[in-house]
Design an enzyme around this catalytic site. Structure first.
Site, PDB file in Angstrom:
ATOM      1  N   ASN A   1       0.865  -1.186   0.000  1.00 49.65           N
ATOM      2  CA  ASN A   1       0.000   0.000   0.000  1.00 49.65           C
ATOM      3  C   ASN A   1       0.899   1.234   0.000  1.00 49.65           C
ATOM      4  O   ASN A   1       1.504   1.562   1.021  1.00 49.65           O
ATOM      5  CB  ASN A   1      -0.893  -0.034   1.253  1.00 49.65           C
ATOM      6  CG  ASN A   1      -1.710   1.239   1.411  1.00 49.65           C
ATOM      7  OD1 ASN A   1      -1.825   2.036   0.488  1.00 49.65           O
ATOM      8  ND2 ASN A   1      -2.291   1.417   2.592  1.00 49.65           N
TER       9      ASN A   1
ATOM     10  N   LYS B   1       0.049   4.288  -0.308  1.00 50.33           N
ATOM     11  CA  LYS B   1      -0.607   5.481   0.256  1.00 50.33           C
ATOM     12  C   LYS B   1      -0.383   6.683  -0.670  1.00 50.33           C
ATOM     13  O   LYS B   1      -0.462   6.540  -1.870  1.00 50.33           O
ATOM     14  CB  LYS B   1      -0.122   5.748   1.682  1.00 50.33           C
ATOM     15  CG  LYS B   1      -0.166   4.490   2.546  1.00 50.33           C
ATOM     16  CD  LYS B   1       0.023   4.793   3.996  1.00 50.33           C
ATOM     17  CE  LYS B   1       0.170   3.496   4.764  1.00 50.33           C
ATOM     18  NZ  LYS B   1       0.034   3.652   6.191  1.00 50.33           N
TER      19      LYS B   1
ATOM     20  N   HIS C   1      -9.452   1.107   4.924  1.00 50.80           N
ATOM     21  CA  HIS C   1      -8.165   1.294   5.618  1.00 50.80           C
ATOM     22  C   HIS C   1      -8.410   2.217   6.821  1.00 50.80           C
ATOM     23  O   HIS C   1      -9.216   3.139   6.746  1.00 50.80           O
ATOM     24  CB  HIS C   1      -7.141   1.911   4.663  1.00 50.80           C
ATOM     25  CG  HIS C   1      -5.760   1.894   5.239  1.00 50.80           C
ATOM     26  ND1 HIS C   1      -5.340   2.802   6.175  1.00 50.80           N
ATOM     27  CD2 HIS C   1      -4.716   1.052   5.035  1.00 50.80           C
ATOM     28  CE1 HIS C   1      -4.088   2.520   6.510  1.00 50.80           C
ATOM     29  NE2 HIS C   1      -3.693   1.460   5.839  1.00 50.80           N
TER      30      HIS C   1
ATOM     31  N   GLU D   1      -6.818   4.587   7.995  1.00 49.90           N
ATOM     32  CA  GLU D   1      -6.604   6.022   7.760  1.00 49.90           C
ATOM     33  C   GLU D   1      -7.851   6.657   7.163  1.00 49.90           C
ATOM     34  O   GLU D   1      -8.146   7.822   7.381  1.00 49.90           O
ATOM     35  CB  GLU D   1      -5.383   6.221   6.843  1.00 49.90           C
ATOM     36  CG  GLU D   1      -4.093   5.946   7.600  1.00 49.90           C
ATOM     37  CD  GLU D   1      -2.936   5.495   6.726  1.00 49.90           C
ATOM     38  OE1 GLU D   1      -3.032   5.552   5.484  1.00 49.90           O
ATOM     39  OE2 GLU D   1      -1.922   5.052   7.316  1.00 49.90           O
TER      40      GLU D   1
ATOM     41  N   GLU E   1      -5.379  -5.184  10.454  1.00 49.30           N
ATOM     42  CA  GLU E   1      -4.362  -4.150  10.664  1.00 49.30           C
ATOM     43  C   GLU E   1      -4.650  -3.410  11.969  1.00 49.30           C
ATOM     44  O   GLU E   1      -5.474  -2.480  11.993  1.00 49.30           O
ATOM     45  CB  GLU E   1      -4.398  -3.141   9.511  1.00 49.30           C
ATOM     46  CG  GLU E   1      -4.122  -3.736   8.146  1.00 49.30           C
ATOM     47  CD  GLU E   1      -3.518  -2.695   7.226  1.00 49.30           C
ATOM     48  OE1 GLU E   1      -2.398  -2.924   6.771  1.00 49.30           O
ATOM     49  OE2 GLU E   1      -4.152  -1.650   6.990  1.00 49.30           O
TER      50      GLU E   1
ATOM     51  N   GLY F   1       2.431   2.069  10.791  1.00 45.31           N
ATOM     52  CA  GLY F   1       3.427   3.139  10.697  1.00 45.31           C
ATOM     53  C   GLY F   1       4.126   3.460  12.010  1.00 45.31           C
ATOM     54  O   GLY F   1       4.854   4.445  12.102  1.00 45.31           O
TER      55      GLY F   1
ATOM     56  N   SER G   1       3.376  -2.271  10.271  1.00 48.06           N
ATOM     57  CA  SER G   1       4.821  -2.255  10.548  1.00 48.06           C
ATOM     58  C   SER G   1       5.537  -3.550  10.189  1.00 48.06           C
ATOM     59  O   SER G   1       6.478  -3.968  10.889  1.00 48.06           O
ATOM     60  CB  SER G   1       5.085  -1.884  12.021  1.00 48.06           C
ATOM     61  OG  SER G   1       4.675  -0.557  12.264  1.00 48.06           O
TER      62      SER G   1
HETATM   63  C1  PEP Z   1      -0.824   0.140   6.037  1.00 48.12           C
HETATM   64  O1  PEP Z   1      -0.976   1.358   6.017  1.00 48.12           O
HETATM   65  O2  PEP Z   1      -1.655  -0.595   5.482  1.00 48.12           O
HETATM   66  C2  PEP Z   1       0.348  -0.382   6.724  1.00 48.12           C
HETATM   67  C3  PEP Z   1       0.350  -1.634   7.079  1.00 48.12           C
HETATM   68  O3  PEP Z   1       1.362   0.508   6.968  1.00 48.12           O
HETATM   69  P1  PEP Z   1       2.819   0.197   7.597  1.00 48.12           P
HETATM   70  O4  PEP Z   1       3.286  -1.109   6.997  1.00 48.12           O
HETATM   71  O5  PEP Z   1       3.658   1.345   7.183  1.00 48.12           O
HETATM   72  O6  PEP Z   1       2.620   0.083   9.065  1.00 48.12           O
END
Ligand code: PEP
Length: 252
Positions: free
Chosen positions: A12, A14, A99, A101, A169, A175, A214
């Site tokens: 992803n 973003k 997601h 976000e 997630e 992040g 992460s």
């Molecule tokens: C995400 O935004 O879907 C995600 C898993 O981000 P990160 O791997 O940067 O934590």
């Protein structure tokens, strides 16, 4: 059952990437050699501006291209939004919906996420439905309840298990560099699998449940080899081909 599912590594991107980023996509494609692509599927979800160019570059390769969101409608007056049909037309084969976000930053409800997932199915695309608890919810030991509720509310009637992907997630892991333990991940994935079985019966065996939050080369083996994990949704670490390929090569 897990052996029947082909793992999926999804990146992803973003709001990252410009035209020149096609070079990074080329490096990812180059790294998805015969050995790796025999074992796993790969999906890169760049920003909207890059979907068509990335899909053209990835055509005929083992790497598929996906979008990060869609409007639930097919062709409506909604300035600036994009439909699942448009993504398909541009060359995408999957759409991430719900997601955290977007749930947090754009106030997206389970009902809206469900409508977006239905739009992805309507267009014949995979829907990657994201669910996950906040830090406060985990600390209050409400993870299974919260994720279960999001799952029930975000999967549309008529969903096809083969075209459904669930991404667990934890919001606090995205992040942040923090991750749950492999046992915690397996506990949530086991619950998700159980709910999918209640919903789809034996067909639920086709739905992949990804972990996201992460994931990096250092922790990929522990997280991806945890029971009930069928791949990962990777944010920051998917922006660099070298790192994304190191994570993916856990499956070799
Ligand atoms: C995400 O935004 O879907 C995600 C898993 O981000 P990160 O791997 O940067 O934590």
């Amino acid at each position: 059952m897990a052996a029947a599912r082909r793992p999926l590594m999804a990146g992803n991107w973003k709001m990252n990437g410009l035209g020149a980023s096609i070079a990074e996509l080329s490096r990812i494609i180059g790294g998805f050699d015969a050995a790796l692509s025999a074992r796993i599927d790969c999906l890169i979800c760049p920003p909207a501006t890059l979907i068509a160019a990335f899909a053209a570059r990835a055509k005929g390769s083992p790497v598929a291209i996906g979008a990060q969101d869609c409007h639930p409608g097919a062709a409506v007056a909604f300035t600036g939004d994009l439909s699942a049909e448009m993504w398909k037309d541009a060359g995408a084969s999957a759409i991430i919906v719900g997601h955290s976000e977007r749930r947090a930053g754009h106030g997206e409800s389970d009902a809206l996420v469900r409508a977006k997932a239905a739009a992805a199915f309507r267009a014949g695309l995979l829907a990657i439905v994201c669910v996950g608890e906040s830090k406060a919810e985990r600390e209050a030991k409400r993870t299974l309840e919260v994720v279960g509720r999001q799952l029930a509310g975000s999967i549309p009637d008529g969903a096809t298990p083969q075209r459904l992907v669930v991404a667990y997630e934890p919001v606090w892991a995205i992040g942040s560099g923090l991750t749950p333990t492999a046992a915690d991940v397996s506990e949530v994935h086991g619950m998700v699998r159980g709910e999918l079985v209640k919903r789809f019966g034996a067909g639920a065996g086709a739905t992949r449940v990804l972990y996201g939050g992460s994931v990096k080369a250092e922790n990929a083996a522990a997280l991806l080899k945890a029971a009930e994990v069928d791949g990962a949704l990777v944010g920051g670490a998917s922006l660099k081909a070298k790192e994304f390929l190191s994570i993916s090569n856990v499956y070799i």
